[in-house]
Write an enzyme that holds these catalytic residues in place. Structure first.
Site, PDB file in Angstrom:
ATOM      1  N   ASN A   1     -11.609  -4.227 -19.410  1.00 20.32           N
ATOM      2  CA  ASN A   1     -11.161  -4.158 -18.013  1.00 20.32           C
ATOM      3  C   ASN A   1     -12.361  -4.432 -17.119  1.00 20.32           C
ATOM      4  OD1 ASN A   1     -10.303  -3.487 -15.448  1.00 20.32           O
ATOM      5  ND2 ASN A   1      -9.400  -1.532 -16.006  1.00 20.32           N
TER       6      ASN A   1
ATOM      7  N   HIS B   1       0.849  -1.193   0.000  1.00 16.38           N
ATOM      8  CA  HIS B   1       0.000   0.000   0.000  1.00 16.38           C
ATOM      9  C   HIS B   1       0.883   1.240   0.000  1.00 16.38           C
ATOM     10  CE1 HIS B   1      -3.433   2.511   0.546  1.00 16.38           C
ATOM     11  NE2 HIS B   1      -4.244   1.515   0.849  1.00 16.38           N
TER      12      HIS B   1
END
Length: 497
Positions: free
Chosen positions: A425, A304
């Site tokens: 996508n 992250h």
């Protein structure tokens, strides 16, 4: 007489075989070290006669208390090991949603709708056309019914209708494929980034299938395209503390309420790339499932980068100056994704790479630090650690960049490119369409290792490593059943519209 030149080493010796020999030597160092030791012991034993061996045995004096204590210690250590050993988590099976033909959006249809909806914004229409030409998408990608209207009708009812269609269809297929009953589900995790109604999507699933009142349910939102692997991580943690349990993960993105109708170019990109899709995955820690499960989870690493402002804002939902809500994709997205990937592979590398690659990387690092900082860093060969790669089909640029950075062949990224071409996508579910492609091509063998890599807003890079539990027969159903024979297809750099 001319002086004889030494033959050039690189042309006289096939360096590929030298490298293979080095890898084998390092990877099997302990085995190669033990072989001569065992051979010496065996030779010495053969030289001794039976009486000498018996005398040596009798000369060893064993104390009863010592033996009992030793046995107790061995049993105690074994018990602690087996109790503390993590439970094996299996991926029993999964199903991907296949949109109906009525939802298909060919390029001509997409551009015609764009011209009619944005009739006073010709530059936005032209921008979308240029993006679509270079997107890597094909003519068979699908959008939900509400987006087919002119103008689109992104109402709450339409969004719920899309959610029910993609989630329930995938779950129905999973129940049929695995012979699982709704009452057998112990854990339910639903991830959808941009559509988060009340009651939640997980509550919608519980209501539809009348799941047990003590089910452990979770609804993840706002976590982007990498939320599917976050769900896998959550399921793994829950399965470690709840024995003999089944966990179902539903990964999807609801397109209906997120169609951008404004004029900002950075916010028009998702309109061109995102398409409808969903996947339902059954995970389990039942020992009996080891015989029928497709895969076993080996590693999962999450990275992250949200502490960095650029990373945090690079995929950002906001309003434009006219009040239209959309997703703003920053021009720095690829650079940020590269940094996140670098951090992720630095963590996962020592877990999966053979010792030879780790040693070469370490020597390269030491050389750059001590001798010459300009030395080109050694990039580990991840092809030695994995047979298959599932790179999030976020766009052509994403796949190109990862193929280049990881030095992968065209075949290694084939599943990602073909998934982008056929389905677009599909956000967090794209990894499962890619895995299904590899299976549909009949390439998955027992013992094969699969690396799934996904990126998401925040900014996150998550990756999972699966080991194939059994050789998988080519499926007769699934999202690729009617078109797998046509793939792979050639995808030009630009498709002129």
């Amino acid at each position: 007489m001319p002086r004889e030149q030494m033959p050039e080493f690189s042309s006289s010796v096939k360096l590929k075989y030298v490298k293979l020999g080095f890898q084998y030597l390092v990877d099997h160092f302990l085995s190669l070290l033990l072989i001569p030791i065992m051979a010496i012991i065996a030779i010495e034993l053969l030289r001794m006669g039976p009486e000498e061996i018996l005398n040596v045995w009798k000369s060893l004096h064993f104390d009863l208390v010592y033996l009992l204590c030793s046995c107790f210690f061995v049993i105690f250590i074994s018990s602690v090991y087996f109790i503390s050993k993590p439970r094996t988590v299996y991926l029993v099976d999964y199903c991907c949603y296949k949109p109906p033909v009525s939802c298909r959006v060919p390029f001509a249809t997409f551009m015609e709708h764009s011209r009619l909806i944005l009739n006073d914004k010709p530059k936005s229409v032209e921008f979308q056309m240029r993006i679509l030409e270079r997107s890597g998408l094909g003519e068979e990608t699908c959008l939900p019914p509400a987006i087919h209207y002119i103008p689109p009708t992104p109402t709450m009812d339409e969004a719920r209708s899309e959610a029910q269609m993609v989630i329930f269809t995938a779950m129905d297929d999973l129940f049929k494929k695995t012979d699982l009953m709704p009452k057998d589900i112990d854990i339910l995790i639903v991830n959808c980034s941009l559509f988060s109604p009340t009651p939640s999507l997980s509550a919608m699933v519980i209501n539809k299938y009348k799941l047990r009142s003590n089910i452990k349910s979770f609804n993840l939102s706002g976590m982007g395209c990498s939320a599917g692997l976050i769900s896998v991580d959550l399921a793994r943690d829950l399965l470690q503390v709840h024995p003999n349990s089944n966990a179902i993960i539903v990964s999807t993105e609801i397109i209906t309420p997120n169609y951008y109708k404004g004029n900002e170019r950075a916010m028009l990109l998702p309109n061109c790339l995102f398409r409808m899709g969903s996947a339902a995955i059954l995970m389990s820690n039942h020992r009996s499932d080891r015989w029928r499960a497709k895969y076993k989870l080996s590693h999962l690493v999450r990275t992250h980068r949200g502490a960095d402002d650029k990373s945090y804002y690079c995929v950002y939902e906001q309003e434009d100056k006219d009040g239209n809500i959309g997703i703003n994709l920053s021009k720095d997205l690829m650079a940020i994704a590269g940094e996140a990937l670098k951090a992720n592979i630095t963590t996962i590398g020592p877990l999966v790479l053979p010792a030879s690659e780790q040693l070469l990387f370490l020597l390269s690092l030491i050389g750059r630090k001590i001798f010459n900082p300009k030395w080109k860093p050694y990039i580990p060969d991840f092809k030695l650690a994995f047979e298959h790669f599932c790179i999030h089909a976020g766009g052509r640029a994403v796949i190109d960049e990862l193929q280049k950075n990881l030095q992968l062949s065209g075949e290694h990224v084939e599943a990602s490119r073909m998934t982008l071409h056929r389905f677009g996508n599909t956000s967090s579910s794209s990894l499962w369409y890619e895995l299904s492609y590899i299976e549909s091509k009949g390439r998955m063998r027992r013992g094969d290792r699969v690396w799934q890599i996904a990126f998401g807003s925040g900014f996150k890079c998550n990756s999972a490593v699966w080991k194939c539990n059994r050789t998988i027969k080519t499926p007769k159903d699934g999202p690729w059943s009617d078109c797998i024979d046509r793939y792979p297809v050639f995808i030009p750099e630009v498709v002129k519209l």
